[in-house]
Each structure stands twice: as C-alpha cells, then as structure tokens.
Design a protein around this motif. Sequence first.
Motif, PDB file in Angstrom:
ATOM      1  N   ILE A 156       0.836  -1.204   0.000  1.00 30.68           N
ATOM      2  CA  ILE A 156       0.000   0.000   0.000  1.00 30.68           C
ATOM      3  C   ILE A 156       0.868   1.250   0.000  1.00 30.68           C
ATOM      4  O   ILE A 156       0.621   2.200  -0.761  1.00 30.68           O
ATOM      5  N   ALA A 157       1.906   1.262   0.839  1.00 32.66           N
ATOM      6  CA  ALA A 157       2.792   2.419   0.910  1.00 32.66           C
ATOM      7  C   ALA A 157       3.523   2.641  -0.414  1.00 32.66           C
ATOM      8  O   ALA A 157       3.645   3.781  -0.885  1.00 32.66           O
ATOM      9  N   ALA A 158       4.028   1.555  -1.034  1.00 30.94           N
ATOM     10  CA  ALA A 158       4.758   1.683  -2.294  1.00 30.94           C
ATOM     11  C   ALA A 158       3.848   2.168  -3.412  1.00 30.94           C
ATOM     12  O   ALA A 158       4.234   3.036  -4.220  1.00 30.94           O
ATOM     13  N   ALA A 159       2.633   1.624  -3.485  1.00 33.36           N
ATOM     14  CA  ALA A 159       1.695   2.037  -4.533  1.00 33.36           C
ATOM     15  C   ALA A 159       1.294   3.497  -4.358  1.00 33.36           C
ATOM     16  O   ALA A 159       1.209   4.255  -5.333  1.00 33.36           O
ATOM     17  N   SER A 160       1.056   3.906  -3.125  1.00 33.82           N
ATOM     18  CA  SER A 160       0.648   5.291  -2.860  1.00 33.82           C
ATOM     19  C   SER A 160       1.760   6.277  -3.192  1.00 33.82           C
ATOM     20  O   SER A 160       1.522   7.324  -3.799  1.00 33.82           O
ATOM     21  N   GLU A 161       2.999   5.930  -2.810  1.00 31.88           N
ATOM     22  CA  GLU A 161       4.128   6.820  -3.074  1.00 31.88           C
ATOM     23  C   GLU A 161       4.304   7.066  -4.573  1.00 31.88           C
ATOM     24  O   GLU A 161       4.507   8.198  -5.016  1.00 31.88           O
ATOM     25  N   HIS A 162       4.200   6.013  -5.366  1.00 30.49           N
ATOM     26  CA  HIS A 162       4.354   6.153  -6.814  1.00 30.49           C
ATOM     27  C   HIS A 162       3.190   6.935  -7.415  1.00 30.49           C
ATOM     28  O   HIS A 162       3.378   7.761  -8.321  1.00 30.49           O
ATOM     29  N   ALA A 163       1.985   6.692  -6.904  1.00 29.98           N
ATOM     30  CA  ALA A 163       0.810   7.387  -7.440  1.00 29.98           C
ATOM     31  C   ALA A 163       0.879   8.888  -7.181  1.00 29.98           C
ATOM     32  O   ALA A 163       0.542   9.697  -8.056  1.00 29.98           O
TER      33      ALA A 163
END
Length: 279
Positions: free
Chosen positions: A172-179
């Motif tokens: 979740i953290a990785a996806a949010s950071e990239h988004a």
Amino acid sequence: GNVHQIQPVRQNDEIRDLNISINEMAARLEDHDEQVRQNERLNTLVKVGSGLAHNLRNAATGCKMAMELMASDNESLDRSDNMSVARRQLELMENQIQKFMNLAERGDEIPKSEPTTVDLMEVLDHVTFLLSPAAQHLNVTLVVDKQGQRAHVFMPKDDAEQLLLNLINNAIAAASEHAVATDTAAEVQVRLDSTRPDRVLLTVADSGVGPPAEIADKIFQPFVSGQPEGTGLGLSLVHEIADRTNGQVTWARNEDRTVFTFEIPANDNQDHNSSEPER
C-alpha cells in the motif's frame, strides 16, 4: 583492516593457491564484519528502543482510554467498523510493545508462539479489514482474490497475521508513493490460492516502482529500505517468519508491478494435533 579480495594470478602454482586462500579468507571476513555490524545495530536498537517502548505503551494506553470514553458517549461510534479497526490496531501495538520490552528486560530472544493449524483465508479477511481504512485514506484500491475454500497451514497465528500485515502494508505504501509522484492510480492486488493439495500460495502485487537497484538483492536484510521513512525491519521480519515456518518468500518485477510471493506447505492432510512437520 583491508579485507578486500585481490586480483587472481594466472600461474598454477603455490602462489595461485595462496591467492585463492587469501580471497576465501577475505570473503569470510567481509561476511563476519557485516554480521558484527548488524548485531551492533540490533543491540543499539534494543537499548534505545526500550525507553521508547515504555513511552509508546503509555501513549497507547492513554489513546485507548480516550477512545473508550468517546465510544461510551456515542453508541453509533462504538459499533462502527472504524472503531473496531482502531481497537484492534491498538491491541496489536500493545502486544508488540510488550514483546519488545520483554526482550530488553531479559536480553534474550523473544519467545515464539507455538505453531498450530491456521486458516490463511480467515487471517487475510482480518488483515484486509484492518488495512482497508489506510488504503482508502491513501487512495489505494485494494483488490483481494481468494481461490479455494480454506488455506490451512501450520504456523503461529500471530506470525501469519504479522506476515500478511507487513506484506500488504508495504505494498500500500509503495503504490501510494508512486501514485502521488506520477499522478496515477494506485492499486494493490492480493491473491491467496489454496487449490493445490500440497501448497498454499500468497501473492501481493503493487503498482509501485519496486526497490532501488542498489538494494534489490538485500531487501530482506534488517535495516534495508527503499522508502524514505522506512525502518527496513518489515520485510526482514517477513523473511524470518517464512524461514521458521517452512515457507519461502521471494519478490520480482512483473511488467509494471512489484510482486511478493509467499509459499508454504498446506496442512489439510496432516494431524492437526501433531507437532511441527518435518522440514
């Protein structure tokens, strides 16, 4: 103090044998030095963290009391899913803090919970319930796909919970950071497959960019993190749990996704009252 390996010589004689021995010794010394550095960091973490854990426990207790007072004044709040998530997250926090304080007091390893037969399907339902508010807050679409009726495995229930919490929370953290950086949609796909008779397979795929190349081969080591605010302990804990439960955790880039895979023997055909399966 220079333990780097030296350039191999070409001739096939005693000098070459000495060259090989020196390089083997240098490799062992490098591994030893790295292990010493990791142990020093862990010892420092225990010493500094014991005081921090005490303060965190007090803060968690105060937070829990304030929540209960709020819930007593508002019946609908008391029955809400968000309140249930907050209570359960505080319980997890208190349990982990207490384990850490026990470690600091005794100076030895944290006692491991006894393994038993658990259903990863039920654990996954519980973990996604706990993490759904965080995903919603970060505008991450969390997709869960369960294949099969049950996913019985032999491991401590709290280990199963911690493994799923860390893998999905990191995703979740990785996806949010990239988004946020690219103004694109964020998604995490979790798939639990228990259709095979001998293995249970969990995959967690996120739309992030994956770990930086310089740490890609050591992301399961303690204190290694590709996130600015990461501690580098979550994935090392996942690897430790997988190792001691006869499982295996790996990761790979698949097109535009970072995919973590956890595989563990199924336990449906085993005596549920027996001890740990032979490795």
